[in-house]
Write an enzyme that holds these catalytic residues in place. Structure first.
Site, PDB file in Angstrom:
ATOM      1  N   HIS A  15       0.556   3.029   0.447  1.00  0.00           N
ATOM      2  CA  HIS A  15       1.240   4.041  -0.394  1.00  0.00           C
ATOM      3  C   HIS A  15       2.243   4.972   0.266  1.00  0.00           C
ATOM      4  CE1 HIS A  15      -1.055   7.409  -0.102  1.00  0.00           C
ATOM      5  NE2 HIS A  15      -2.058   6.479   0.032  1.00  0.00           N
ATOM      6  N   GLY A  16       2.884   5.840  -0.173  1.00  0.00           N
ATOM      7  CA  GLY A  16       3.813   6.777   0.549  1.00  0.00           C
ATOM      8  C   GLY A  16       3.095   7.438   1.631  1.00  0.00           C
TER       9      GLY A  16
END
Length: 157
Positions: A15-16
């Site tokens: 994810h980020g």
């Protein structure tokens, strides 16, 4: 010996934070997700690929594939190993994957788990596995992002 720069437990996998912040911080050029479910799910892989920088390769292996293939990694592969659970880390370590330190970034709260930090919740089995990893010589830290001060998980279990 594979160049595993870091190993992270994060039940969100890529994810980020993983795809940008951690990759840039450690200088990885390969994110290896070791997860039996995602290794066989092209849709989840495609979604995770979108969160990874296009300068970084991604691989999705089952736990057993990771054990079987990690020692064939090229010398220029700088690996960020991401797994969902402490149980999977233990399987990898017992399978011969050279993991020296584990960053615990995110373990969601669910029924039967105790929240020990804002992003990490564990149950008795998790605590038992984490103690076993410590006994095997694996350093365990809780740290959400690189500029945060790390916490030793042993203070909480």
């Amino acid at each position: 010996m594979p160049n595993i720069l870091a190993t992270r437990i994060d039940n969100r996998l890529i994810h980020g934070q993983v795809g940008v912040t951690w990759v840039n911080h450690i200088g990885a050029n390969l994110i290896l997700v070791a997860d039996d479910v995602v290794a066989n799910d092209n849709i989840q892989q495609s979604l995770m690929d979108m969160a990874a920088p296009n300068t970084v390769d991604t691989r999705y292996f089952t736990i057993q594939e990771t054990i079987d293939k990690i020692h064939f990694a090229a010398d220029d592969q700088l690996i960020f190993l991401v797994v969902r659970t402490p149980q999977n880390v233990l399987k990898l370590v017992e399978g011969g994957v050279p993991i020296k330190k584990v960053n615990i970034g995110n373990m969601h709260f669910s029924e039967g788990k105790k929240q020990i930090t804002s992003t990490v919740s564990i149950d008795e089995d998790d605590a038992k596995i984490l103690r076993k990893l410590h006994e095997l010589g694996v350093e365990l830290e809780i740290r959400r992002v690189p500029d945060e001060r790390s916490k030793d998980i042993l203070e909480f279990i």
